[in-house]
Scaffold this active site. Structure first.
Site, PDB file in Angstrom:
ATOM      1  N   ASP A 116      68.678  86.585  32.708  1.00 40.53           N
ATOM      2  CA  ASP A 116      68.036  87.312  33.796  1.00 40.53           C
ATOM      3  C   ASP A 116      68.300  86.669  35.146  1.00 40.53           C
ATOM      4  OD1 ASP A 116      66.340  85.122  32.959  1.00 40.53           O
ATOM      5  OD2 ASP A 116      64.736  85.964  34.198  1.00 40.53           O
ATOM      6  N   GLU A 211      63.731  83.903  31.869  1.00 39.22           N
ATOM      7  CA  GLU A 211      63.536  82.518  32.310  1.00 39.22           C
ATOM      8  C   GLU A 211      62.963  82.470  33.710  1.00 39.22           C
ATOM      9  OE1 GLU A 211      64.692  78.593  34.159  1.00 39.22           O
ATOM     10  OE2 GLU A 211      65.132  80.659  34.765  1.00 39.22           O
TER      11      GLU A 211
END
Length: 442
Positions: A116, A211
């Site tokens: 991400d 994350e």
């Protein structure tokens, strides 16, 4: 020692603070450069922004685009020759490389990167620009952003070295955090697979979601993982080797007031908005993110809102020591109480642990770091131990008992439209991974 089977010529060495002399020649001579750059450009063009709001609700992955990124990586891992490739319902993509014949009993290691990108700056429709043999002049991007080497010492050095620099077009971030790490792990592992003469033990990889939201390890499939140690590839400038990070808490304060018509408010009205504003204004200015660095902790208000009757402030608290964190929590509680008392309202404070300093776990497993230091040196990189002023998935893994230091990627100015990546440093990070895999097979 084992034979030098790395694709990097031994004379091509980079130190953390010493110029490479000619990065363009180094890039040209490395067989890693082309596939690494092609992967990186493909990855940054793939939309995978996460959402902290959805992640905080327990939704994982927090965005549908992360599923698309995971599916692409899943297919690529299968085509590259990895085994047991799978993506879990929570969007963790797992695979492994079997050990070389005769090396099945060697320790397994796990390499991690996250898929991400941060939500504060758009990661959609990224249009990367490759600046080959960068000349050290200010980089004027199409959308009015200028990346100035006079304000960035690392970029200035890149210009002196004629490095290849990758930026966005200025309308978005680049996404090197952490798509540089993804590309480096994929390139290193594919090189290992394609060169069976390189002897190695088992190698696992995990590409994780969310994350950037702080939820990257909430549902990590530890049932699949055989490795007793791991390495995140999620750092910055060449040479950075990170074995310690902040202790991190998220703190929410709710102020309750008393609403009344403003025309007849005196003396009963208690304005919760005023309380929240007063509280925020009285946080220590010298202990904010923008006024601290190195090992200094901070208070960071991240969100404020509400109404006269009820308002809230969300903070993140950061400190490298347990005692320092307890001091910060106590200060916030005291300030909230004093604020509520001064205005005649009420305050409720809730602390939630996000992650803890990884140092305590890594100190118990010195070989994990020693082998990484050796990999840096074998790749011609002088390690520089720097604290992470944030956290990584490795922070959470250390809490789970899996020692996990962090490796540089060659990315710079993360979470901004000024983000850039150094191709020569990315190649070096890839070489470090190849060396690390070899060292664990000793």
């Amino acid at each position: 020692m084992f034979p030098n089977l790395s694709p990097i010529a031994p004379q091509a060495k980079i130190r953390y603070s010493v110029s490479m002399q000619n990065a363009s020649a180094y890039i040209e001579n490395s067989p890693l450069s082309k596939p690494l750059l092609e992967r990186f450009l493909r990855y940054v063009k793939t939309y995978s922004e996460s959402s902290s709001q959805e992640a905080d609700k327990g939704i994982q992955p927090s965005t549908p685009q992360q599923k698309e990124m995971a599916a692409m990586l899943n297919s690529e891992l299968e085509n590259a020759g990895f085994k047991n490739v799978q993506t879990t319902p929570f969007c963790y993509t797992y695979a492994y490389i079997p050990a070389s014949p005769g090396f099945e009993e060697k320790p397994s290691i796990c390499l991690l990167a996250h898929i991400d990108t941060v939500e504060e700056v758009s990661g959609k429709d990224v249009k990367p620009i490759v600046h080959k043999e960068y000349d050290g002049k200010p980089i004027d991007l199409p959308y009015g952003i200028t990346i100035d080497p006079k304000k960035d010492r690392d970029l200035e050095l890149a210009g002196q070295e004629k490095d290849t620099i990758i930026t966005s077009d200025g309308s978005t971030l680049l996404g090197a955090d952490d798509k540089a790490g993804l590309a480096e792990i994929m390139t290193a592992c594919k090189y290992i697979i394609d060169h069976p003469e390189i002897q190695h033990g088992p190698v696992e990889v995990i590409f994780s979601p969310d994350e950037e939201t702080g939820h990257g390890m909430d549902n990590v499939p530890l049932n699949l993982v055989k490795s007793k140690c791991a390495y995140t590839v999620d750092g910055g400038h060449i040479g950075e080797l990170e074995t310690e990070c902040f202790n991190a808490f998220k703190t929410d304060i709710v102020f309750t007031g008393l609403s009344k018509h403003t025309g007849s408010a005196r003396p009963d009205m208690v304005n919760a908005i005023t309380m929240a504003s007063y509280f925020t204004a009285n946080l220590p200015r010298q202990e904010a993110p923008e006024t601290t660095d190195c090992y200094q902790g901070f208070y960071a208000p991240m969100e404020i809102g509400g109404s006269i009757e009820k308002s809230f402030v969300s903070l993140i608290l950061r400190d490298f020591t347990t005692s320092g964190m307890e001091r910060r929590k106590a200060f916030v509680e005291g300030l909230a109480e004093v604020t509520a008392g001064a205005f005649g309202g009420k305050a409720e404070v809730t602390h939630k642990q996000q992650y803890l300093n990884m140092k305590q776990t890594l100190d118990k497993h010195p070989l994990v770091v020693q082998n990484l230091v050796q990999a840096y040196k074998d790749a011609g990189v002088e390690p520089k131990f720097t604290p992470i002023r944030g956290g990584t998935d490795g922070s959470r893994l250390c809490e789970m008992g899996i020692p996990t230091p962090n490796i540089f990627t060659g990315g710079h100015s993360y979470h901004s439209r000024y983000e850039w990546a150094s191709l020569s440093q990315m190649v070096k990070a890839t070489d470090v991974l190849i060396k690390l895999i070899q060292i664990w097979a000793k």
